[in-house]
Design an enzyme around this catalytic site. Structure first.
Site, PDB file in Angstrom:
ATOM      1  N   ASN A  35       0.838  -1.217   0.000  1.00  8.48           N
ATOM      2  CA  ASN A  35       0.000   0.000   0.000  1.00  8.48           C
ATOM      3  C   ASN A  35       0.866   1.258   0.000  1.00  8.48           C
ATOM      4  OD1 ASN A  35      -2.580   1.219  -0.042  1.00  8.48           O
ATOM      5  ND2 ASN A  35      -2.440   1.647   2.151  1.00  8.48           N
ATOM      6  N   PHE A  81       4.443  -0.438  12.047  1.00 12.23           N
ATOM      7  CA  PHE A  81       3.321   0.209  11.351  1.00 12.23           C
ATOM      8  C   PHE A  81       2.648  -0.737  10.357  1.00 12.23           C
ATOM      9  CE2 PHE A  81       6.389   3.730  12.025  1.00 12.23           C
ATOM     10  CZ  PHE A  81       5.581   4.644  12.676  1.00 12.23           C
ATOM     11  N   SER A 125      -5.066   1.774  17.538  1.00 10.31           N
ATOM     12  CA  SER A 125      -6.069   2.702  16.997  1.00 10.31           C
ATOM     13  C   SER A 125      -7.163   2.973  18.013  1.00 10.31           C
ATOM     14  CB  SER A 125      -6.675   2.044  15.756  1.00 10.31           C
ATOM     15  OG  SER A 125      -7.838   2.718  15.358  1.00 10.31           O
ATOM     16  N   TYR A 149     -10.904  -5.603  11.243  1.00 14.53           N
ATOM     17  CA  TYR A 149      -9.706  -4.758  11.335  1.00 14.53           C
ATOM     18  C   TYR A 149      -9.456  -4.363  12.798  1.00 14.53           C
ATOM     19  CZ  TYR A 149      -7.039  -0.425  11.585  1.00 14.53           C
ATOM     20  OH  TYR A 149      -6.136   0.543  11.967  1.00 14.53           O
ATOM     21  N   LYS A 153      -6.295  -5.190  15.724  1.00 19.47           N
ATOM     22  CA  LYS A 153      -5.575  -4.212  16.568  1.00 19.47           C
ATOM     23  C   LYS A 153      -5.680  -4.636  18.038  1.00 19.47           C
ATOM     24  CE  LYS A 153      -3.918  -2.199  13.633  1.00 19.47           C
ATOM     25  NZ  LYS A 153      -2.595  -1.680  13.387  1.00 19.47           N
ATOM     26  N   ASN A 199     -11.929   7.349   3.910  1.00 15.25           N
ATOM     27  CA  ASN A 199     -11.832   8.312   5.007  1.00 15.25           C
ATOM     28  C   ASN A 199     -12.067   9.737   4.525  1.00 15.25           C
ATOM     29  OD1 ASN A 199      -9.458   6.019   5.859  1.00 15.25           O
ATOM     30  ND2 ASN A 199     -11.155   6.418   7.234  1.00 15.25           N
ATOM     31  N   ARG A 231     -14.957  13.937  15.387  1.00 14.77           N
ATOM     32  CA  ARG A 231     -13.772  13.098  15.589  1.00 14.77           C
ATOM     33  C   ARG A 231     -12.607  13.952  16.077  1.00 14.77           C
ATOM     34  NH1 ARG A 231     -17.327  10.182  14.688  1.00 14.77           N
ATOM     35  NH2 ARG A 231     -17.453   8.389  13.279  1.00 14.77           N
TER      36      ARG A 231
HETATM   37  P1  NAD Z   1      -0.426   2.698   5.224  1.00 13.41           P
HETATM   38  O1  NAD Z   1      -1.196   1.644   4.496  1.00 13.41           O
HETATM   39  O2  NAD Z   1      -0.192   3.987   4.545  1.00 13.41           O
HETATM   40  O3  NAD Z   1       0.988   2.108   5.669  1.00 13.41           O
HETATM   41  C1  NAD Z   1       1.185   0.754   5.980  1.00 13.41           C
HETATM   42  C2  NAD Z   1       2.434   0.285   5.240  1.00 13.41           C
HETATM   43  O4  NAD Z   1       2.692  -1.067   5.568  1.00 13.41           O
HETATM   44  C3  NAD Z   1       2.292   0.354   3.721  1.00 13.41           C
HETATM   45  O5  NAD Z   1       3.409   1.037   3.186  1.00 13.41           O
HETATM   46  C4  NAD Z   1       2.257  -1.107   3.287  1.00 13.41           C
HETATM   47  O6  NAD Z   1       2.859  -1.284   2.007  1.00 13.41           O
HETATM   48  C5  NAD Z   1       3.034  -1.776   4.393  1.00 13.41           C
HETATM   49  N1  NAD Z   1       2.697  -3.186   4.669  1.00 13.41           N
HETATM   50  C6  NAD Z   1       1.475  -3.729   4.892  1.00 13.41           C
HETATM   51  N2  NAD Z   1       1.617  -5.047   5.156  1.00 13.41           N
HETATM   52  C7  NAD Z   1       2.946  -5.324   5.096  1.00 13.41           C
HETATM   53  C8  NAD Z   1       3.713  -6.495   5.299  1.00 13.41           C
HETATM   54  N3  NAD Z   1       3.151  -7.672   5.610  1.00 13.41           N
HETATM   55  N4  NAD Z   1       5.057  -6.416   5.181  1.00 13.41           N
HETATM   56  C9  NAD Z   1       5.661  -5.250   4.864  1.00 13.41           C
HETATM   57  N5  NAD Z   1       4.984  -4.113   4.673  1.00 13.41           N
HETATM   58  C10 NAD Z   1       3.633  -4.146   4.794  1.00 13.41           C
HETATM   59  O7  NAD Z   1      -1.151   2.917   6.629  1.00 13.41           O
HETATM   60  P2  NAD Z   1      -0.925   4.033   7.721  1.00 13.41           P
HETATM   61  O8  NAD Z   1      -2.085   4.940   7.693  1.00 13.41           O
HETATM   62  O9  NAD Z   1       0.435   4.595   7.627  1.00 13.41           O
HETATM   63  O10 NAD Z   1      -1.064   3.169   9.037  1.00 13.41           O
HETATM   64  C11 NAD Z   1       0.061   2.620   9.709  1.00 13.41           C
HETATM   65  C12 NAD Z   1      -0.415   1.811  10.891  1.00 13.41           C
HETATM   66  O11 NAD Z   1      -1.186   2.644  11.746  1.00 13.41           O
HETATM   67  C13 NAD Z   1      -1.315   0.632  10.527  1.00 13.41           C
HETATM   68  O12 NAD Z   1      -0.986  -0.440  11.375  1.00 13.41           O
HETATM   69  C14 NAD Z   1      -2.708   1.133  10.841  1.00 13.41           C
HETATM   70  O13 NAD Z   1      -3.586   0.095  11.187  1.00 13.41           O
HETATM   71  C15 NAD Z   1      -2.442   2.047  12.027  1.00 13.41           C
HETATM   72  N6  NAD Z   1      -3.463   3.109  12.180  1.00 13.41           N
HETATM   73  C16 NAD Z   1      -3.695   3.961  11.135  1.00 13.41           C
HETATM   74  C17 NAD Z   1      -4.675   4.940  11.270  1.00 13.41           C
HETATM   75  C18 NAD Z   1      -5.000   5.891  10.137  1.00 13.41           C
HETATM   76  O14 NAD Z   1      -6.057   6.512  10.190  1.00 13.41           O
HETATM   77  N7  NAD Z   1      -4.152   6.048   9.126  1.00 13.41           N
HETATM   78  C19 NAD Z   1      -5.390   5.062  12.471  1.00 13.41           C
HETATM   79  C20 NAD Z   1      -5.105   4.191  13.512  1.00 13.41           C
HETATM   80  C21 NAD Z   1      -4.129   3.207  13.357  1.00 13.41           C
HETATM   81  C1  UD1 Z   2     -11.921   5.561  10.566  1.00 12.90           C
HETATM   82  C2  UD1 Z   2     -11.896   4.058  10.619  1.00 12.90           C
HETATM   83  C3  UD1 Z   2     -11.536   3.607  12.013  1.00 12.90           C
HETATM   84  C4  UD1 Z   2     -10.229   4.243  12.473  1.00 12.90           C
HETATM   85  C5  UD1 Z   2     -10.380   5.763  12.404  1.00 12.90           C
HETATM   86  C6  UD1 Z   2      -9.095   6.465  12.796  1.00 12.90           C
HETATM   87  C7  UD1 Z   2     -13.541   3.429   8.920  1.00 12.90           C
HETATM   88  C8  UD1 Z   2     -14.921   2.940   8.658  1.00 12.90           C
HETATM   89  N1  UD1 Z   2     -13.212   3.582  10.229  1.00 12.90           N
HETATM   90  O1  UD1 Z   2     -13.068   5.966  11.269  1.00 12.90           O
HETATM   91  O2  UD1 Z   2     -11.375   2.208  12.053  1.00 12.90           O
HETATM   92  O3  UD1 Z   2      -9.943   3.890  13.809  1.00 12.90           O
HETATM   93  O4  UD1 Z   2     -10.720   6.129  11.052  1.00 12.90           O
HETATM   94  O5  UD1 Z   2      -8.189   6.417  11.787  1.00 12.90           O
HETATM   95  O6  UD1 Z   2     -12.745   3.628   8.007  1.00 12.90           O
HETATM   96  N2  UD1 Z   2     -17.340  10.919   6.523  1.00 12.90           N
HETATM   97  C9  UD1 Z   2     -18.229  11.490   5.625  1.00 12.90           C
HETATM   98  N3  UD1 Z   2     -18.039  11.274   4.291  1.00 12.90           N
HETATM   99  C10 UD1 Z   2     -17.002  10.534   3.800  1.00 12.90           C
HETATM  100  C11 UD1 Z   2     -16.086   9.959   4.734  1.00 12.90           C
HETATM  101  C12 UD1 Z   2     -16.306  10.162   6.087  1.00 12.90           C
HETATM  102  O7  UD1 Z   2     -19.171  12.160   6.018  1.00 12.90           O
HETATM  103  O8  UD1 Z   2     -16.887  10.348   2.575  1.00 12.90           O
HETATM  104  C13 UD1 Z   2     -17.526  11.180   7.971  1.00 12.90           C
HETATM  105  C14 UD1 Z   2     -17.739   9.941   8.819  1.00 12.90           C
HETATM  106  O9  UD1 Z   2     -19.111   9.608   8.872  1.00 12.90           O
HETATM  107  C15 UD1 Z   2     -17.163  10.397  10.159  1.00 12.90           C
HETATM  108  C16 UD1 Z   2     -16.037  11.362   9.769  1.00 12.90           C
HETATM  109  O10 UD1 Z   2     -16.338  11.771   8.440  1.00 12.90           O
HETATM  110  O11 UD1 Z   2     -18.115  11.116  10.892  1.00 12.90           O
HETATM  111  C17 UD1 Z   2     -14.672  10.724   9.785  1.00 12.90           C
HETATM  112  O12 UD1 Z   2     -14.685   9.540   9.006  1.00 12.90           O
HETATM  113  P1  UD1 Z   2     -13.363   8.696   8.714  1.00 12.90           P
HETATM  114  O13 UD1 Z   2     -12.306   9.567   8.177  1.00 12.90           O
HETATM  115  O14 UD1 Z   2     -13.758   7.505   7.894  1.00 12.90           O
HETATM  116  O15 UD1 Z   2     -12.879   8.258  10.169  1.00 12.90           O
HETATM  117  P2  UD1 Z   2     -13.650   7.408  11.314  1.00 12.90           P
HETATM  118  O16 UD1 Z   2     -15.074   7.257  11.017  1.00 12.90           O
HETATM  119  O17 UD1 Z   2     -13.303   8.020  12.603  1.00 12.90           O
END
Ligand code: NAD
Ligand code: UD1
Length: 334
Positions: A35, A81, A125, A149, A153, A199, A231
């Site tokens: 990704n 990550f 998360s 998912y 976590k 998102n 949020r």
């Molecule tokens: P992302 O997808 O941008 O980054 C994840 C990276 O891991 C990618 O570069 C992907 O190629 C790599 N990857 C996945 N599986 C792999 C594997 N088996 N071996 C090697 N590389 C692998 O995601 P992110 O937003 O940077 O999130 C990072 C971490 O934070 C994740 O664990 C995610 O669940 C957690 N997290 C993200 C959010 C968010 O909103 N972005 C919120 C809460 C927690």
């Molecule tokens: C997402 C993840 C959650 C993660 C959290 C923090 C999903 C379903 N859930 O939730 O697992 O822990 O981010 O990273 O992906 N919204 C709109 N229109 C859109 C997209 C979103 O109105 O097209 C609204 C949603 O209803 C929400 C807010 O925007 O109220 C934020 O949404 P989003 O960015 O998806 O985050 P979370 O819902 O918090």
């Protein structure tokens, strides 16, 4: 000090790599590019002037991890990550999520044990908290995930607790991120999801550059100030700084297992985000209200106090910074 970042070319990993390099750490990255794109590595070099050592390997592959440790026996800590993160996909393909998200943690712990590496930071998360009307969420608020998912976590947190209990000299910090948005001020790295974004901020950015006509706001009948979901959005650069603070604590000594929320403690509604985005970037985003997204909750925000008191971490970037930098990155990547 040498630190291994799994998933270090992803959204949060790449920003953390930059922050750590700028703090003098030697960063090694393993990512299978499932990704992310290899160009991110060069962007990290452009920003920091240093090209981190990179392995294109799967973290679930224990042999590949062993080779990395053979070549880097002085890795002091791992920040894990790597993982899949799309909630909807995890409901359709749960085994894919269990295999990658749990499998990667198990491989890492096995190999760390062999190479006597005892410091671990885990990307958890806000999704691990049980649905609740009581806000803010504290680290000891009730837990309970509502999709595969989220369960990966939560299970990883449990695995880490069991492992740490069995190995008291192992140090773990679990970081529960709230809603990371924004991008690095250089405009070179940011969030670049494949396909239609789930998102909010990535979707808004794609509307702003004309890839989609308008934003669909999921629900305007929640019990919030304007009816739209609330949020705790945190700038990804602040989040990266949170990792640097956690790393300082981790490598300082006897941590055991600690859990911290990384959020701001402030809740913004969907309309707050859209209006701020339009204010700072020009009136680019139209929207319509549609029905609620199944599984969504009205309000979710953190208590950031524990991270503030114990890590000395406090997010400083505001919503305008988050909206401006997100759009800047989107324009560069369009
Ligand atoms: P992302 O997808 O941008 O980054 C994840 C990276 O891991 C990618 O570069 C992907 O190629 C790599 N990857 C996945 N599986 C792999 C594997 N088996 N071996 C090697 N590389 C692998 O995601 P992110 O937003 O940077 O999130 C990072 C971490 O934070 C994740 O664990 C995610 O669940 C957690 N997290 C993200 C959010 C968010 O909103 N972005 C919120 C809460 C927690
Ligand atoms: C997402 C993840 C959650 C993660 C959290 C923090 C999903 C379903 N859930 O939730 O697992 O822990 O981010 O990273 O992906 N919204 C709109 N229109 C859109 C997209 C979103 O109105 O097209 C609204 C949603 O209803 C929400 C807010 O925007 O109220 C934020 O949404 P989003 O960015 O998806 O985050 P979370 O819902 O918090």
């Amino acid at each position: 000090m040498k630190i291994l970042l799994t998933g270090g070319l992803g959204y949060i990993g790449s920003h953390t790599a930059v922050e750590l390099i700028q703090n003098g750490y030697e960063v090694v990255i393993v990512d299978n590019l499932s990704n992310s794109k290899i160009e991110v590595l060069n962007k990290i070099e452009l920003i920091t002037g240093i090209l981190p050592k990179f392995y294109q390997k799967d973290v679930c592959d224990q042999h590949a991890l062993q080779e990395i440790f053979e070549e880097n026996k002085d890795i002091e800590a791992i920040i894990h990550f790597a993982g899949f993160k799309a909630v909807g996909e995890s409901c359709l393909e749960p085994l894919k999520y269990y295999k990658n998200n749990i499998g990667s943690t198990l491989s890492l712990l096995n190999v760390m044990e062999k190479y006597n590496c005892k410091n671990f930071i885990y990307s958890s998360s806000a999704t691990v908290y049980a649905v609740s009307e009581i806000m803010p969420l504290y680290e000891d608020s009730p837990l309970g995930a509502s999709n595969p998912y989220g369960r990966t976590k939560l299970f990883n947190e449990e695995i880490l607790k069991d492992y740490q209990t069995a190995h008291p000299d192992f140090n773990v910090i679990i970081l529960r991120y709230f809603n990371p948005i924004g991008a690095h001020e250089s405009g070179l790295i940011g969030e670049d999801p494949n396909g239609i974004p789930n998102n909010l901020m990535p979707y808004i950015c794609k509307v702003a550059v004309g890839e989609f006509d308008h934003l669909k706001i999921f629900g305007n009948d929640y019990n919030t100030k304007d009816g739209t979901g609330v949020r705790d959005y945190i700038h990804v650069v602040d989040l990266a700084i949170g990792h640097a603070k956690a790393l300082e604590k981790l490598t300082d000594g006897d941590v055991g297992l600690k859990i911290y929320n990384l959020g701001t403690g402030v809740g913004y509604s969907v309309l707050d985000i859209v209006n701020t985005f339009n204010k700072v970037n020009g009136n680019l985003v139209k929207y319509e209200f549609v029905s609620r997204r199944p599984g969504d909750i009205a309000i979710c925000y953190a208590s950031p106090k524990k991270a503030e008191n114990e890590l000395g971490f406090k997010a400083t970037r505001n919503l305008e910074d988050m909206c401006k930098s997100s759009y800047e990155y989107q324009k560069n990547n369009h």
